[in-house]
Design a protein around this motif. Structure first.
Motif, PDB file in Angstrom:
ATOM      1  N   ARG A   9       0.860  -1.179   0.000  1.00 47.29           N
ATOM      2  CA  ARG A   9       0.000   0.000   0.000  1.00 47.29           C
ATOM      3  C   ARG A   9       0.903   1.239   0.000  1.00 47.29           C
ATOM      4  O   ARG A   9       1.828   1.340   0.796  1.00 47.29           O
ATOM      5  N   PRO A  10       0.630   2.183  -0.912  1.00 48.64           N
ATOM      6  CA  PRO A  10       1.460   3.391  -0.933  1.00 48.64           C
ATOM      7  C   PRO A  10       1.175   4.279   0.277  1.00 48.64           C
ATOM      8  O   PRO A  10       0.078   4.238   0.844  1.00 48.64           O
ATOM      9  N   ILE A  11       2.157   5.064   0.680  1.00 47.55           N
ATOM     10  CA  ILE A  11       1.965   6.010   1.782  1.00 47.55           C
ATOM     11  C   ILE A  11       0.942   7.066   1.376  1.00 47.55           C
ATOM     12  O   ILE A  11       0.107   7.464   2.159  1.00 47.55           O
ATOM     13  N   SER A  12       1.045   7.499   0.120  1.00 44.25           N
ATOM     14  CA  SER A  12       0.043   8.427  -0.403  1.00 44.25           C
ATOM     15  C   SER A  12      -0.338   7.959  -1.804  1.00 44.25           C
ATOM     16  O   SER A  12       0.438   7.296  -2.479  1.00 44.25           O
ATOM     17  N   GLY A  13      -1.513   8.260  -2.240  1.00 42.21           N
ATOM     18  CA  GLY A  13      -1.966   7.827  -3.549  1.00 42.21           C
ATOM     19  C   GLY A  13      -2.830   6.590  -3.454  1.00 42.21           C
ATOM     20  O   GLY A  13      -3.038   6.024  -2.388  1.00 42.21           O
ATOM     21  N   THR A  14      -3.323   6.164  -4.622  1.00 40.38           N
ATOM     22  CA  THR A  14      -4.254   5.035  -4.659  1.00 40.38           C
ATOM     23  C   THR A  14      -3.738   3.863  -5.482  1.00 40.38           C
ATOM     24  O   THR A  14      -4.398   2.838  -5.563  1.00 40.38           O
ATOM     25  N   ILE A  15      -2.576   3.995  -6.089  1.00 40.71           N
ATOM     26  CA  ILE A  15      -2.033   2.920  -6.924  1.00 40.71           C
ATOM     27  C   ILE A  15      -1.083   2.067  -6.083  1.00 40.71           C
ATOM     28  O   ILE A  15      -0.167   2.593  -5.453  1.00 40.71           O
ATOM     29  N   PRO A  16      -1.298   0.735  -6.026  1.00 38.09           N
ATOM     30  CA  PRO A  16      -0.421  -0.114  -5.221  1.00 38.09           C
ATOM     31  C   PRO A  16       1.000  -0.116  -5.775  1.00 38.09           C
ATOM     32  O   PRO A  16       1.224   0.155  -6.953  1.00 38.09           O
ATOM     33  N   LEU A  17       1.930  -0.413  -4.903  1.00 38.84           N
ATOM     34  CA  LEU A  17       3.329  -0.499  -5.301  1.00 38.84           C
ATOM     35  C   LEU A  17       3.738  -1.957  -5.444  1.00 38.84           C
ATOM     36  O   LEU A  17       3.136  -2.845  -4.854  1.00 38.84           O
ATOM     37  N   MET A  18       4.768  -2.175  -6.236  1.00 39.59           N
ATOM     38  CA  MET A  18       5.373  -3.500  -6.390  1.00 39.59           C
ATOM     39  C   MET A  18       6.708  -3.469  -5.655  1.00 39.59           C
ATOM     40  O   MET A  18       7.484  -2.528  -5.838  1.00 39.59           O
ATOM     41  N   VAL A  19       6.970  -4.465  -4.828  1.00 40.12           N
ATOM     42  CA  VAL A  19       8.245  -4.557  -4.133  1.00 40.12           C
ATOM     43  C   VAL A  19       8.915  -5.839  -4.612  1.00 40.12           C
ATOM     44  O   VAL A  19       8.367  -6.932  -4.444  1.00 40.12           O
ATOM     45  N   LEU A  20      10.091  -5.705  -5.225  1.00 40.44           N
ATOM     46  CA  LEU A  20      10.820  -6.841  -5.793  1.00 40.44           C
ATOM     47  C   LEU A  20      12.002  -7.186  -4.897  1.00 40.44           C
ATOM     48  O   LEU A  20      12.730  -6.300  -4.438  1.00 40.44           O
ATOM     49  N   HIS A  21      12.200  -8.489  -4.648  1.00 34.58           N
ATOM     50  CA  HIS A  21      13.302  -9.000  -3.835  1.00 34.58           C
ATOM     51  C   HIS A  21      13.967 -10.145  -4.591  1.00 34.58           C
ATOM     52  O   HIS A  21      13.287 -10.989  -5.156  1.00 34.58           O
ATOM     53  N   GLY A  22      15.287 -10.179  -4.561  1.00 37.25           N
ATOM     54  CA  GLY A  22      16.021 -11.280  -5.159  1.00 37.25           C
ATOM     55  C   GLY A  22      16.559 -10.941  -6.527  1.00 37.25           C
ATOM     56  O   GLY A  22      16.210  -9.921  -7.116  1.00 37.25           O
ATOM     57  N   GLY A  23      17.417 -11.803  -7.047  1.00 38.35           N
ATOM     58  CA  GLY A  23      18.051 -11.524  -8.332  1.00 38.35           C
ATOM     59  C   GLY A  23      18.785 -10.193  -8.244  1.00 38.35           C
ATOM     60  O   GLY A  23      19.472  -9.918  -7.267  1.00 38.35           O
ATOM     61  N   PRO A  24      18.613  -9.330  -9.221  1.00 40.28           N
ATOM     62  CA  PRO A  24      19.289  -8.030  -9.167  1.00 40.28           C
ATOM     63  C   PRO A  24      18.536  -6.996  -8.329  1.00 40.28           C
ATOM     64  O   PRO A  24      18.958  -5.856  -8.231  1.00 40.28           O
TER      65      PRO A  24
END
Length: 82
Positions: A9-24
């Motif tokens: 969930r974004p701190i502000s705004g209505t568009i969800p965020l993507m969080v990527l882990h691993g690889g680069p």
């Protein structure tokens, strides 16, 4: 290559965020819009590199600089889901 994706969930705004882990990626937090810009930038770079002919005797390594690959200058459009 293996990496994980989770939505946030974004701190502000209505568009969800993507969080990527691993690889680069190490906790890369981007919007769906930025992910599309990054993918397009990588596609363009891959196409440019694939066109190089390393068998030519005068071939030398090339450097590429990518500006604004995450679309940080995107205008704010209310209600735009991308």
């Amino acid at each position: 290559m293996k990496f994980n994706l989770r939505t946030a969930r974004p701190i502000s705004g209505t568009i969800p965020l993507m969080v990527l882990h691993g690889g680069p990626f190490e906790n890369l937090e981007i919007s769906p819009h930025q992910a599309k810009f990054l993918a397009a930038s990588l596609q363009g770079l891959a196409d440019a590199v694939a066109e190089e002919d390393v068998t030519v005797p005068g071939w030398r390594p090339t450097s590429f600089t990518v500006f604004d690959c995450l679309g940080d200058k995107r205008p704010s459009v209310k209600g735009d889901p991308t």
